[in-house]
Design an enzyme around this catalytic site. Sequence first.
Site, short mmCIF file in Angstrom:
data_model
loop_
_atom_site.label_atom_id
_atom_site.label_comp_id
_atom_site.label_asym_id
_atom_site.label_seq_id
_atom_site.Cartn_x
_atom_site.Cartn_y
_atom_site.Cartn_z
N ASN A 10 0.88 -1.16 0.00
CA ASN A 10 0.00 0.00 0.00
C ASN A 10 0.93 1.21 0.00
O ASN A 10 1.47 1.59 1.03
CB ASN A 10 -0.89 -0.03 1.25
CG ASN A 10 -1.92 1.08 1.25
OD1 ASN A 10 -1.84 1.99 0.43
ND2 ASN A 10 -2.85 1.01 2.17
N ARG A 97 -2.40 -2.06 -3.70
CA ARG A 97 -3.62 -1.30 -3.53
C ARG A 97 -3.57 -0.11 -4.49
O ARG A 97 -2.59 0.63 -4.54
CB ARG A 97 -3.69 -0.77 -2.10
CG ARG A 97 -4.90 0.11 -1.94
CD ARG A 97 -4.86 0.88 -0.65
NE ARG A 97 -6.06 1.68 -0.53
CZ ARG A 97 -6.13 2.80 0.14
NH1 ARG A 97 -5.07 3.28 0.75
NH2 ARG A 97 -7.26 3.47 0.20
N HIS A 186 -13.06 2.59 -0.37
CA HIS A 186 -13.04 1.58 0.71
C HIS A 186 -13.63 0.25 0.24
O HIS A 186 -14.11 -0.54 1.04
CB HIS A 186 -13.88 2.04 1.94
CG HIS A 186 -13.30 3.19 2.70
ND1 HIS A 186 -14.09 4.15 3.28
CD2 HIS A 186 -12.02 3.53 3.00
CE1 HIS A 186 -13.33 5.04 3.91
NE2 HIS A 186 -12.07 4.68 3.73
N ARG A 247 -12.90 16.02 6.83
CA ARG A 247 -13.69 16.29 5.62
C ARG A 247 -15.16 16.47 5.97
O ARG A 247 -15.71 15.74 6.79
CB ARG A 247 -13.57 15.13 4.64
CG ARG A 247 -12.20 14.96 4.07
CD ARG A 247 -12.21 13.86 3.01
NE ARG A 247 -10.90 13.70 2.44
CZ ARG A 247 -10.30 12.52 2.33
NH1 ARG A 247 -10.89 11.41 2.73
NH2 ARG A 247 -9.11 12.45 1.77
N GLU A 390 -7.96 -4.99 5.19
CA GLU A 390 -7.83 -4.68 3.76
C GLU A 390 -6.64 -5.39 3.14
O GLU A 390 -6.70 -5.80 1.98
CB GLU A 390 -7.73 -3.15 3.58
CG GLU A 390 -9.08 -2.48 3.82
CD GLU A 390 -9.00 -0.98 4.02
OE1 GLU A 390 -8.59 -0.55 5.11
OE2 GLU A 390 -9.36 -0.24 3.09
#
Length: 408
Positions: A10, A97, A186, A247, A390
Amino acid sequence: MKIMKILVFNSGSSSLKFQLFVKADLSVLASGLIEQIGDLKSAAKLSFVDSSGLLARELKRSDPVADHREAIKVMAEMLRESGTLVDSGELAGIGHRVVHGGEAFHEPVLIDEIVIADIEELIPLAPLHNPANLMGIRVAMEHVPQISQVAVFDTAFHQSIPEHAYLYALPYSLYEKKKVRRYGFHGTSHSYVARQAALYLDRPLNELNIITLHLGNGASAAAIRGGKSIDTSMGLTPLEGLIKGTRSGDLDPAILFYLGRESGLDMDALDTLLNKESGLKGICGENDMRTISEAADRGDSRARLALTMFCYRLQKYIGAYMAALGGADCIVFTGGIGENSATVRQLSCQGLERLGLTLDQEKNRIRQKEILEIQAADSRVSLLVIPTDEEYEIASQTLQVINKLMAS
Ligand code: ADP
């Protein structure tokens, strides 16, 4: 006999996260993180742990790691030293990823020059992430060109979302010419926990309606019918939807015109405002949910407001996705907040009894690493806390691509 392994990458703009799995059963052999890559003024931060836990290290290099090329060498050194990967010949494949796969990628793919060019073409949709992911791909391909490398996209799982849910009510030509639409993110986490939920409930995934809530620094919800995503809260970018650490999530787009005209903010300033200075941080000055919960418990009114707003938004999405699915069998909480915050789970389920959703307060407070079932006995909807993984999902999807390749 040689034990074959799968390596997962990643790659961020200044970091490289990696995890090494045994191919046969996808058990973890080692994982690590190299941070502050490219910061020539300070030493890189390394952490590495092997499966025995014996080799856990928080290493501080006295010298910087100049770029991803050097980072990969440092990683290879750590793996070799630990004895977990002595020779690249032990690698069955590498899974990368990749954040944005646009409409080009519905599933993981074997990386070749065409795939690299396609990921490059998607840079305008993910200007921070795709270049960093590509950097990891390029240096890995340079380092071990003989090993099969697979790209696993955050967006791919959501490519099953139907047109009426992924389109924005903008001129259709913007979709045709500029690919403006909902992509969602996601995806590896949503698909992983949905599958885990079906296994736990011992029911076929294709018969279940599941709402998955991935709540970490970034946060998104997904409506999953029969194992396929039919809607998700993040959109063209990860900004839309739930309130996140820094955010805003959903807001009236006209706020941007108003601020542009009234406060003279330009595009970059608005971008920074919405992505870096809003969300939980914008409301209470903190973006970390643990700190916010503690402050709220002490009676800090802004922290309490931020927490309430976060959970109210979440609750609205639960309601919306129950409607989109025509009822849910199961709701899954995951991500750092979803897995650890009993308060967030409680506040977001509160008052939804008429929708068939009742939390068991006692069970909700249990802390465990395994899957936790937290609904009350009379709840029609199962409520599960499932730790996401993940890296495992990327390893598993990488393996599927490699196996298909070998079979063909
Ligand atoms: P990322 O999206 O970066 O992978 P994580 O999934 O690790 O992030 O989630 C990070 C969030 O989880 C932070 O807001 C952190 O405060 C929150 N978190 C972790 N542990 C707890 C806890 N015990 N209670 C509340 N929030 C927690």
